[in-house]
Motif scaffolding. Structure first.
Motif, PDB file in Angstrom:
ATOM      1  N   ARG A  70       3.096  -0.578   6.366  1.00 23.52           N
ATOM      2  CA  ARG A  70       1.931  -1.459   6.369  1.00 23.52           C
ATOM      3  C   ARG A  70       0.651  -0.647   6.511  1.00 23.52           C
ATOM      4  NH1 ARG A  70       1.788  -6.373   4.685  1.00 23.52           N
ATOM      5  NH2 ARG A  70       3.589  -6.921   5.977  1.00 23.52           N
ATOM      6  N   LEU A  98       7.865  -4.056   0.603  1.00 23.33           N
ATOM      7  CA  LEU A  98       7.653  -4.128   2.041  1.00 23.33           C
ATOM      8  C   LEU A  98       8.010  -5.511   2.580  1.00 23.33           C
ATOM      9  CD1 LEU A  98       6.650  -3.319   4.819  1.00 23.33           C
ATOM     10  CD2 LEU A  98       4.301  -3.651   4.025  1.00 23.33           C
ATOM     11  N   GLU A  99       7.502  -6.553   1.953  1.00 24.75           N
ATOM     12  CA  GLU A  99       7.746  -7.899   2.464  1.00 24.75           C
ATOM     13  C   GLU A  99       9.223  -8.279   2.360  1.00 24.75           C
ATOM     14  OE1 GLU A  99       5.747  -9.613   4.169  1.00 24.75           O
ATOM     15  OE2 GLU A  99       3.914  -8.459   3.810  1.00 24.75           O
ATOM     16  N   SER A 100       9.898  -7.858   1.310  1.00 24.32           N
ATOM     17  CA  SER A 100      11.330  -8.140   1.172  1.00 24.32           C
ATOM     18  C   SER A 100      12.133  -7.439   2.260  1.00 24.32           C
ATOM     19  CB  SER A 100      11.821  -7.700  -0.210  1.00 24.32           C
ATOM     20  OG  SER A 100      11.138  -8.365  -1.233  1.00 24.32           O
ATOM     21  N   GLU A 123       7.389  -2.636  15.086  1.00 21.63           N
ATOM     22  CA  GLU A 123       6.575  -2.683  13.875  1.00 21.63           C
ATOM     23  C   GLU A 123       5.114  -2.439  14.233  1.00 21.63           C
ATOM     24  OE1 GLU A 123       5.761  -5.698  10.102  1.00 21.63           O
ATOM     25  OE2 GLU A 123       6.336  -6.535  12.050  1.00 21.63           O
ATOM     26  N   LEU A 151       8.512  -0.331   9.083  1.00 25.07           N
ATOM     27  CA  LEU A 151       7.725  -1.464   8.596  1.00 25.07           C
ATOM     28  C   LEU A 151       6.247  -1.262   8.938  1.00 25.07           C
ATOM     29  CD1 LEU A 151       9.890  -4.577   9.594  1.00 25.07           C
ATOM     30  CD2 LEU A 151       9.835  -3.388   7.388  1.00 25.07           C
ATOM     31  N   ILE A 173       3.836  -4.101  -2.187  1.00 24.37           N
ATOM     32  CA  ILE A 173       3.821  -5.248  -1.284  1.00 24.37           C
ATOM     33  C   ILE A 173       5.159  -5.982  -1.333  1.00 24.37           C
ATOM     34  CG2 ILE A 173       2.771  -7.503  -0.866  1.00 24.37           C
ATOM     35  CD1 ILE A 173       0.138  -6.320  -1.948  1.00 24.37           C
ATOM     36  N   THR A 174       5.694  -6.156  -2.539  1.00 24.32           N
ATOM     37  CA  THR A 174       6.964  -6.872  -2.693  1.00 24.32           C
ATOM     38  C   THR A 174       8.086  -6.169  -1.955  1.00 24.32           C
ATOM     39  OG1 THR A 174       6.257  -7.692  -4.865  1.00 24.32           O
ATOM     40  CG2 THR A 174       8.608  -7.769  -4.383  1.00 24.32           C
ATOM     41  N   ARG A 233      11.027  -6.407   5.103  1.00 20.40           N
ATOM     42  CA  ARG A 233      10.656  -6.983   6.402  1.00 20.40           C
ATOM     43  C   ARG A 233      11.462  -8.247   6.692  1.00 20.40           C
ATOM     44  NH1 ARG A 233       6.738 -10.412   8.902  1.00 20.40           N
ATOM     45  NH2 ARG A 233       5.955  -9.459  10.835  1.00 20.40           N
ATOM     46  N   LEU A 234      11.593  -9.128   5.715  1.00 26.00           N
ATOM     47  CA  LEU A 234      12.364 -10.353   5.908  1.00 26.00           C
ATOM     48  C   LEU A 234      13.826 -10.040   6.208  1.00 26.00           C
ATOM     49  CD1 LEU A 234      10.876 -12.620   3.101  1.00 26.00           C
ATOM     50  CD2 LEU A 234      10.570 -12.883   5.569  1.00 26.00           C
ATOM     51  N   PHE A 237       8.607 -18.616  10.290  1.00 26.23           N
ATOM     52  CA  PHE A 237       8.290 -17.214  10.087  1.00 26.23           C
ATOM     53  C   PHE A 237       7.216 -16.715  11.056  1.00 26.23           C
ATOM     54  CE2 PHE A 237      10.061 -18.530   6.018  1.00 26.23           C
ATOM     55  CZ  PHE A 237      10.932 -17.493   5.750  1.00 26.23           C
TER      56      PHE A 237
END
Length: 385
Positions: free
Chosen positions: A255, A292-294, A72, A251, A289-290, A296-297, A3
């Motif tokens: 952030r 955004l991070e999901s 990003e 993204l 946060i969840t 993003r992945l 990652f």
């Protein structure tokens, strides 16, 4: 599964965020074409506008994963999301089709000045009755002895009020379906090409958008991109890049607003305590946060598929939906956590306004779900053995 980005890309992103924060933020509300051009040249010198274009044409030769990381970073540093959106549309919807379908002469003639920021590009495809339904356009390109003549109107054309070069889709074979469209490279000063006044938009105000009218506009034969009948292929290629790499801007914007929101709930005191101590507030931040991070992945997974040359119909469609919906919801959450301050001018309401169009452009989220379902073979019975 790694990652971590390569150190050189990480360093590039850090430098770009700082550069964008310092030099690329423009007027908050009123679009200024002179200031846009000033910042555009700076973005070109920084390598943003040609990030994925091969080095021989003035670009940086980055792959899709590095491009997502770079945009990003741009979205994080540049509070003018509209400007970042324009840069992404220029590169992924216009320059990358030139890289993929252009002749050597077209590439050497156009790409260096488009990468440097000397020129701005716009992809003219959407029409009032042909948005997602691109195969039913009405703009015609009729063959003549010297080339073609364009007649028709395009709407919602990003960058058109400041564009120097247009990538135009037109019908060359009525009723020809997928092979009935042809793409053309048309200069802004071509006779018969006229750009209408910029739209007043809900969001992305730093990205100028308008109608483009063609009235007996002559186009030479060497302006055809990819050959006659290849317009739909050109469009599909541009969407592969746009639906993945452009959404990296969101993204970064998410952030930036998330970090600002965390600072706000830490500092805002009500009932004698920072509101971040209240479970209703802290849980909402965790949800932000969840999402955004999901998202993003998913977007980086789609970029990895594109870089590796794998089929990215499913991954790009899912990522586009995830990022755009996360951006809208994060904007709503950021407003709610600020209370009355959230509906005044500021980062939260700006993100929401900029995020709402993301569910529509590059193919609506409903269209993305159709594309994914089709790629999965849904709606067709499996053959019996």
């Amino acid at each position: 599964m790694n990652f971590d980005l390569p150190p050189d890309i990480e360093a590039m992103c850090t430098a770009l965020t700082a550069f964008a924060r310092r030099d690329l933020n423009g007027p908050a509300h009123d679009f200024d074409s002179t200031d846009f051009r000033r910042r555009w040249l700076l973005a070109g010198k920084q390598g943003i506008l040609g990030a994925t274009v091969p080095e021989e044409y003035g670009g940086s030769g980055l792959d899709a994963v590095a491009a997502v990381a770079l945009f990003e970073a741009l979205g994080s540093g540049c509070a003018d999301t509209g400007f970042a959106f324009s840069a992404a549309a220029h590169l992924f919807a216009c320059l990358m089709p030139l890289v993929e379908f252009g002749t050597a002469e077209q590439q050497h003639r156009h790409l260096p000045r488009l990468c440097s920021g000397e020129l701005v590009a716009a992809h003219a495809i959407t029409e009032s009755d042909a948005g997602s339904d691109i195969l039913h356009q009405r703009t015609r390109a009729d063959r003549t002895a010297a080339g073609y003549v364009l007649n028709g109107t395009k709407v919602f054309t990003t960058n058109s009020p400041v564009a120097d070069t247009f990538l135009v889709q037109a019908v060359t074979q009525p009723g020809g379906g997928f092979f009935g469209l042809t793409a053309f490279l048309v200069p802004a000063d071509a006779p018969g090409l006229r750009v209408g006044p910029p739209y007043a938009k809900l969001g992305l105000r730093g990205s100028p958008t308008a109608e483009v009218h063609f009235t007996d506009c002559p186009v030479p034969l060497d302006a055809v991109l990819g050959g006659e009948g290849c317009g739909a292929s050109v469009f599909t290629g541009s969407m592969r890049w746009e639906r993945i790499c452009l959404f990296a801007v969101y993204l970064g914007a998410m952030r930036r607003v998330l970090d600002d929101t965390i600072d706000f709930v830490r500092d805002r005191v009500q009932f004698g305590s920072p509101i971040g101590e209240f479970q209703a507030v802290s849980h909402r931040v965790v949800d932000m946060i969840t999402r955004l991070e999901s998202a993003r992945l998913l977007l980086f997974k789609a970029a990895a598929d594109l870089s590796a040359g794998r089929d990215c119909e499913v991954s790009s469609g899912v990522a586009k939906v995830a990022v755009s919906e996360a951006a809208v919801q994060l904007g709503l959450d950021a407003i709610q956590l600020r209370g009355a301050l959230g509906v005044t001018d500021g980062v939260a309401e700006t993100l929401l306004r900029d995020a709402l169009p993301a569910r529509i452009f590059s193919g609506t989220n409903e269209i993305q779900k159709n594309n994914v379902a089709r790629a999965l073979g849904l709606g067709r019975r499996r053959p019996t053995r």
